[in-house]
Scaffold this active site. Sequence first.
Site, mmCIF file in Angstrom:
data_model
loop_
_atom_site.group_PDB
_atom_site.id
_atom_site.type_symbol
_atom_site.label_atom_id
_atom_site.label_comp_id
_atom_site.label_asym_id
_atom_site.label_seq_id
_atom_site.Cartn_x
_atom_site.Cartn_y
_atom_site.Cartn_z
ATOM 1 N N LYS A 282 0.851 -1.193 0.000
ATOM 2 C CA LYS A 282 0.000 0.000 0.000
ATOM 3 C C LYS A 282 0.889 1.247 0.000
ATOM 4 C CE LYS A 282 -4.374 1.401 2.077
ATOM 5 N NZ LYS A 282 -5.499 0.941 2.872
ATOM 6 N N GLU A 367 -19.426 -5.193 10.349
ATOM 7 C CA GLU A 367 -20.388 -4.405 11.117
ATOM 8 C C GLU A 367 -21.458 -5.287 11.742
ATOM 9 O OE1 GLU A 367 -19.318 -3.621 8.057
ATOM 10 O OE2 GLU A 367 -18.315 -1.682 8.296
ATOM 11 N N ARG A 395 -25.479 -1.807 7.062
ATOM 12 C CA ARG A 395 -25.230 -3.223 6.794
ATOM 13 C C ARG A 395 -25.657 -4.109 7.965
ATOM 14 N NH1 ARG A 395 -19.837 -5.089 3.716
ATOM 15 N NH2 ARG A 395 -20.933 -4.098 2.014
#
Length: 638
Positions: A282, A367, A395
């Site tokens: 990254k 979540e 969600r």
Amino acid sequence: MEYKILDKINFPSDIRNLDKKDLKTLADELRHRTIETVSKTGGHLGAGLGVVELTVAIHYVFNTPRDKLIWDVGHQAYPHKIITGRKKKIETLRKKDGLYGFVRRSESEYDPFGTAHSSTSVSAGLGIKIAKDINNDNANVICVVGDGALSAGLAYEGLNNAGALKKQLIVILNDNKMSIDKPVGAMSTYLARLLSSKSYSSLRNLIKKISKTLPENFSNTLYRTEEYSKGILSGGTLFEELGFYYLGPIDGHNMKDLLSVLENLRDNQFDKPIFLHCITKKGKGYKPAEKSDDKFHGVEKFNIDTGQIIKKSNQKTYSSVFGETLTKIAKNDEKIVAITAAMMSGTGLKIFKENFEARFFDVGIAEQHAVTMAAGMATEGFKPFVAIYSTFLQRAYDQIVHDVAIQKLPVRFAIDRAGMVGSDGPTHAGSFDITFLSTLPNFIVMAPSNQAELIRMIKTSSLINDFPSAFRYPRGTDTLTGQFEELNEIDIGKGYFVQEGNEIAILNLGTRLNECIEACKILKQSDIYPTLVDARFAKPIDTEIIDKILDNHKYLITIEEGSIGGFASHVMNYINNVRVKKTKTIIKNIFFPDKFIEHMKPEEQYEEIKMNVSSIVGRIRELLDDRIININEFNHKR
Ligand SMILES: Cc1ncc(C[n+]2csc(CCOP(=O)(O)OP(=O)(O)O)c2C)c(N)n1
């Protein structure tokens, strides 16, 4: 800045005309262009830099847009946008009328599926592949999913189903060993083990394994292109057990390796889906990003040479007020635990983790699990604070209803990024939480109008042990007035008068209060003195205060930063269906319009939806103008 190769590239078809040896240069230039762009627009940088080679290789090998490429989350798709017809527009990224900061179908035929919330790519890709098969269309479908996204259950639902259906879906794992913060969970450890396992290092053994597992023609081709097969393994992984051919790990920055493997995947038929494990970095290629803790996951405009953010506010964010307050309360209440779903820094909980490592839980992008786990903790007498952005909480709705509300468990929801969120746009706006929470029996729903109120509400919810409770607050900063010690908890279901006026009353929920105060100042110049009430609670609403307003005002305006069906709906229900006494007060409700609001600056959004100071003034004047019209009509009739 001029680029030798990139300047000639507008679409993937241009890339396919290049000599293979130029692809590495193209990737380097694309990386530079991405850095240059984000330094001016702000946005997601680290993720895009990690997939530059992968982006070029996929578009070179596969016949996009006929072959479908689906980026999970879509925050890594800036390089993809640059080489799929949007090079000129890339500097409009995240601005009003400009390109979207994630992927959306309406933007380009190269974007077959809209994304922004994580871990949807495998399910969406599988759906597309099934449809293609039914239509006898043999186009490839390629999903690129991050290791962080693999912490979500949804990703496994997709993998599980794809394995069972034996569809020739290509799933590329972009494993950079980072989510936004450090990745968490057993899967992350497992992926690291796959990478480091010594037993996979011998080339001879690898080829043997591959020959046993893969279709014959594929392994033969692999054998011939020995140079890239170094490090490739196959068989015995969890992904194999799920019904995939597992390939990798391979170096996701090595163009030659990528091309060889992807060409093999393109040119061979498989009787199962493929899982290609790519190792990437990254922030790759930009030192300040590589060195920073979050690898420049999401940044404001910055100076390219130094990596320094150009404009930093010294005001406090609501998120940091939340994190600091919860940490202070937790010092005297050992039952308090904090839960985040992969958003430790974003929700301001880093400080809580530093103080109470054992009472802090980052569950990954999960979540649903976060909410049910919190419910479990609540049954054991703990006081879980689940900090989730409004948009991501969507969600976990069934978990909120079934596991929390029905059981009346005292889970506390700290709902960040409520209301308009600016340049992240409609996929990230917190528009629906007041509606979907306050419709639930047993829930207590609060919205602070400023940071002092937020502190009060956190204290209040720490004391609510019989019901689930939630407080929702916006993205961004404010000036905190008041000290932690002097800010007391508040009475449940009680609002307060900010100022008492006459004729017209404003009943505000949330952080439009400042705008309402400003609007009142302007109206005062025209001898209009509204009453202003801060409702504090969307549920239970303060019926006493509403009664007082109705008894003494001809007009009432409610205002909230959320969709229809929220606070206003509860006020109107009380007035129309519960309250015995009838009212003549004329009532208007201000809430979000029935459409998804595009990305732009928050102040532009509030102007567009007519919830800024001048619009509030305008709406009040309109109501009062009606008064004049009504009086005129009355006089006329007389
Ligand atoms: C459902 C959901 N929760 C949280 C987020 C916020 N989020 C955006 S990117 C990201 C990390 C993704 O990690 P990974 O898939 O490894 O991609 P990377 O950024 O490392 O390339 C998170 C948590 C989200 N987009 N969707």
